[in-house]
Design a protein around this motif. Structure first.
Motif, PDB file in Angstrom:
ATOM      1  N   ASN A 186      -0.631 -43.245 -11.125  1.00  0.00           N
ATOM      2  CA  ASN A 186      -0.194 -43.226 -12.523  1.00  0.00           C
ATOM      3  C   ASN A 186       0.088 -44.635 -13.028  1.00  0.00           C
ATOM      4  O   ASN A 186      -0.316 -45.010 -14.129  1.00  0.00           O
ATOM      5  N   THR A 245      -7.121 -34.096   2.323  1.00  0.00           N
ATOM      6  CA  THR A 245      -8.446 -34.711   2.308  1.00  0.00           C
ATOM      7  C   THR A 245      -8.609 -35.813   3.364  1.00  0.00           C
ATOM      8  O   THR A 245      -9.544 -36.592   3.288  1.00  0.00           O
ATOM      9  N   ARG A 290      -0.459 -37.807 -14.219  1.00  0.00           N
ATOM     10  CA  ARG A 290      -0.285 -36.493 -13.616  1.00  0.00           C
ATOM     11  C   ARG A 290       0.909 -36.531 -12.685  1.00  0.00           C
ATOM     12  O   ARG A 290       1.130 -37.520 -11.979  1.00  0.00           O
ATOM     13  N   ASP A 291       1.682 -35.444 -12.656  1.00  0.00           N
ATOM     14  CA  ASP A 291       2.791 -35.407 -11.696  1.00  0.00           C
ATOM     15  C   ASP A 291       3.063 -33.971 -11.273  1.00  0.00           C
ATOM     16  O   ASP A 291       2.596 -33.030 -11.912  1.00  0.00           O
ATOM     17  N   THR A 316       0.692 -28.044  -4.246  1.00  0.00           N
ATOM     18  CA  THR A 316       1.235 -28.830  -5.343  1.00  0.00           C
ATOM     19  C   THR A 316       1.137 -30.300  -4.949  1.00  0.00           C
ATOM     20  O   THR A 316       1.861 -30.770  -4.087  1.00  0.00           O
ATOM     21  N   ALA A 317       0.186 -31.000  -5.556  1.00  0.00           N
ATOM     22  CA  ALA A 317      -0.034 -32.413  -5.276  1.00  0.00           C
ATOM     23  C   ALA A 317      -0.630 -33.023  -6.529  1.00  0.00           C
ATOM     24  O   ALA A 317      -1.303 -32.325  -7.294  1.00  0.00           O
ATOM     25  N   ARG A 318      -0.368 -34.303  -6.746  1.00  0.00           N
ATOM     26  CA  ARG A 318      -0.920 -34.938  -7.945  1.00  0.00           C
ATOM     27  C   ARG A 318      -2.436 -34.802  -7.995  1.00  0.00           C
ATOM     28  O   ARG A 318      -3.010 -34.634  -9.064  1.00  0.00           O
ATOM     29  N   SER A 319      -3.047 -34.895  -6.815  1.00  0.00           N
ATOM     30  CA  SER A 319      -4.508 -34.865  -6.789  1.00  0.00           C
ATOM     31  C   SER A 319      -5.056 -33.478  -7.103  1.00  0.00           C
ATOM     32  O   SER A 319      -6.253 -33.316  -7.298  1.00  0.00           O
ATOM     33  N   ARG A 336     -13.764 -36.895  -4.502  1.00  0.00           N
ATOM     34  CA  ARG A 336     -12.826 -35.774  -4.538  1.00  0.00           C
ATOM     35  C   ARG A 336     -11.534 -36.173  -3.825  1.00  0.00           C
ATOM     36  O   ARG A 336     -11.547 -36.555  -2.673  1.00  0.00           O
ATOM     37  N   LEU A 337     -10.435 -36.069  -4.543  1.00  0.00           N
ATOM     38  CA  LEU A 337      -9.146 -36.480  -3.978  1.00  0.00           C
ATOM     39  C   LEU A 337      -8.280 -35.284  -3.617  1.00  0.00           C
ATOM     40  O   LEU A 337      -7.323 -35.401  -2.872  1.00  0.00           O
ATOM     41  N   GLY A 338      -8.589 -34.131  -4.189  1.00  0.00           N
ATOM     42  CA  GLY A 338      -7.781 -32.949  -3.941  1.00  0.00           C
ATOM     43  C   GLY A 338      -8.621 -31.828  -3.374  1.00  0.00           C
ATOM     44  O   GLY A 338      -9.711 -32.065  -2.826  1.00  0.00           O
ATOM     45  N   THR A 339      -8.105 -30.626  -3.479  1.00  0.00           N
ATOM     46  CA  THR A 339      -8.772 -29.496  -2.824  1.00  0.00           C
ATOM     47  C   THR A 339      -8.963 -28.301  -3.762  1.00  0.00           C
ATOM     48  O   THR A 339      -9.254 -27.205  -3.294  1.00  0.00           O
TER      49      THR A 339
END
Lengths: 259, 259, 259, 259
Positions: A69, B140, D59-60, D94-97, D137-140
């Motif tokens: 951020n 990841t 994003r948070d 629950t993650a920023r990514s 891709r940083l998240g899932t």
């Protein structure tokens, strides 16, 4: 010990000074050079003046070096007057409300240093905070308390006098309780029009503080942002001095003597 | 590069080894000594075996050095087998799901090192992960992916063979893509009954790894917990060796040769 | 308005009551039924007595309903006396240091309700906090302040008298300032040996509070954990009553009259 | 189910629509009205186009209703095209990514809905993602995966065709595995010049979606921002329609038929 940076001048995107320089503030969050405490990973904060009546504030408890951020925001936000701070806690909890800068109305304040003996002094320093300001305290740091002490001592009408009185009062309470631990203060205080940067300590070793003026801007920093101190004209601010900077670029360095 | 610690022996309160030693893991999160990367502030994790069928896991994204929960939990929790990890991200996001140790059923896994060229290898290494395990990936990282690769290679029936096959397969994919960046692996893998601690690298410089056995316990660590390496009998684990530890204390050091 | 639960009895794993019941506390964090405020997503906390001299505490600022750590910890931790709390902020910041329960030495305290007019009363209520306790305040809530007021009024020697005096003093300050907003208090206070659960309000509508005793345990809760109030013997605690519970299971309900 | 809002028109400060309306998005994070899932407290995100080549993203993982940063940022940031999203997790961490919007180069994407059977479909949908995009891709989440699927299907040259192909491919994989759970999609996709807002489902109950055009702007939202649907001209977007909006304000509603 924390690290901080104040920028005043031609509006720029914040990442220009927060991320790009070799010894940028974000790098200092991992590896400060002019400090015993080399890691400043207990949160960070940004304050900036834009087009609204109050400055923007973004604070978080993660280390600054890895916050996506912060990276995106400082790439988007452009400002001609902003403050940035990376924190190494001196005891109080890691919480957003303990991160600098602190804001109230159009004012911002950030601090590196410590009111020695704060645990014992806290209540005595809360006493002179006006009822109008008292409920605005959201955290528990010595820095935020000092901010509202400044308001109570007339910050909005005479900032220099408010600084002199606040520091004077802190010293009186230190004396009254026989506190030995030093009171060290390197801080920026601004209403968006004028900046007050102070380097002060009750002992011989105030935290480091530098300033630099180019054709486009002026910066005040805990430590220079690049290795080559000469080329970028970084000057050390002497102990017990107050640097007053107008938005126009005019500066004035005056001795700081507590009341 | 991260730092980690594995403890096996007489049940103790976790803070006894996490907080008390001079160069404790929590201190290493601020000032690691045996690593280029000295700050491990991108999250941390605990995994421990208690009285339930599955181990407990506590992971968070704050620096370990300043987390009041970690302090209280490690003061309360007593275990005869636990793992602790402080993270310095090698590229993937700071998120709880990217913090070690990873857990699945009764297994825990944590890793210091890196699968060089992971960005290019990622999909090729996902291929051999069984459908049964694939959806369990929450993050990841290369480390979590390797964990599920181990399961797919038969971790639950023959852990050593699963390690040999998984590392072998990673090396094959590295060769296939011509990856030069080394694959470095210092890891602990355990089902709660037996511990496998590995030090391996495709180049000459695997991350550091030490073990120490006393009358009451055995520890494997990224770096010794106190200065006096001799007195506490810290032994370096040679490169490409696998240390197998039974809960009874019996140990076996075997060469590690990927399939 | 928050929701909380106190358990005293045969040691159990915490998830047994925190997660399993139909209207469990974790479900109440999403959908409270006996409250105007139905979402309690501004953090949560656990406090439990184990084998150490001080209770364990785990608090975080995320919503309880989605916290993997809380799930794992409450599956692992077994206790015969524990407190759990989900928070809906009444104004103060979302920070760990503002989450309940608060702990000091062997004492825990958690609260649902509000000291009406707290912003104006805050300084007056800080005054009577002893210097010994003053620096221990880490947050800014009315609840934490009341906790240290209790200590200052002799909590460790006579808890009931300390409650009477503290509530009395708060009422005096309310009267002195002409505060109209009610002071509502449903709280648990315990030293690990005896539990004090109070339901009190200066107006006619104290927050809900129920208790239930079975052959193995006693619980006090903001709202029953299952729909069928009759079968599980949930009893409403009348307004202005104090329930005193011994670890042995013996209970005593006494009228609560502030000093 | 999540809630989201897309704004396009005269540049405004973001808080004007995020905080001020009666049923603002921030209020929807606590009390959504047009959804079974009424609490959207598992994180949030903002994406906006300013003066730089790439959009800003914030994003948070905290609930939006209580985030002081979000309040300050949306008071400072002015934009003529922005997206905002409040999340209710459908299973992933629950993650920023994992928070929306997702960004890549000059594109933003956010989604409310779910690819039913994602756990089983995930690997099959990862297959067609180009190597160039795979490591980004940083998240899932299913949403982020779909975003990179869109790029792989030619998003940058023909966005509508890329949408048709991507949804078509997802449906093929659903058919191949015999997935019954519906695929529901209400999403905004934009490159900063043109906006694509889609409402689609494989069953009869796509998530709600509305649009409204005034003399100064156009909005697309999960649910209207005020009670009086008539006065503010909120129109429901019919199922399986794609709304294409130019920055100039010109709009086109076309049927959406997957390839």
């Amino acid at each position: 010990m924390c690290r901080w940076l104040t920028y005043c001048g031609e509006p720029i995107y914040l990442d220009k000074v927060l991320f790009e320089p070799r010894n940028s503030l974000i790098n200092q969050s991992l590896h400060a050079r002019h400090s015993h405490v080399t890691t400043n990973g207990d949160g960070f904060g940004l304050g900036w003046y834009g087009e609204r009546g109050v400055p923007g504030v973004y604070r978080d408890i993660l280390p600054a070096w890895n916050d996506a951020n912060l990276k995106s925001l400082s790439h988007q936000i452009r400002s001609g007057l902003f403050l940035a701070h990376v924190r190494a806690s001196t005891g109080t909890a890691t919480a957003r409300s303990n991160c600098h800068p602190f804001s109230h109305n159009n004012w911002l304040f950030m601090h590196n240093g410590q009111i020695g003996g704060y645990e014992r002094l806290r209540r005595r320093l809360e006493g002179p905070v006006d009822d109008d300001y008292y409920p605005h305290r959201l955290g528990t740091t010595d820095s935020e308390l000092m901010f509202y002490l400044l308001f109570s001592e007339g910050l909005e009408t005479d900032p220099i006098l408010a600084l002199q009185r606040s520091v004077g009062r802190i010293n009186q309470e230190r004396d009254a309780l026989g506190v030995d631990a030093p009171f060290r203060l390197t801080a920026t205080l601004t209403d968006g029009a004028r900046i007050y940067a102070i380097r002060y300590s009750t002992d011989e070793t105030p935290p480091s503080l530098y300033w630099c003026r180019t054709s486009t801007h002026l910066m005040v920093v805990s430590e220079p942002l690049d290795d080559d101190v000469v080329d970028r004209c970084w000057h050390e601010i002497p102990a017990n001095q107050l640097l007053v900077v107008e938005r126009s670029g005019q500066i004035d360095m005056v001795p700081f003597i507590p009341e």
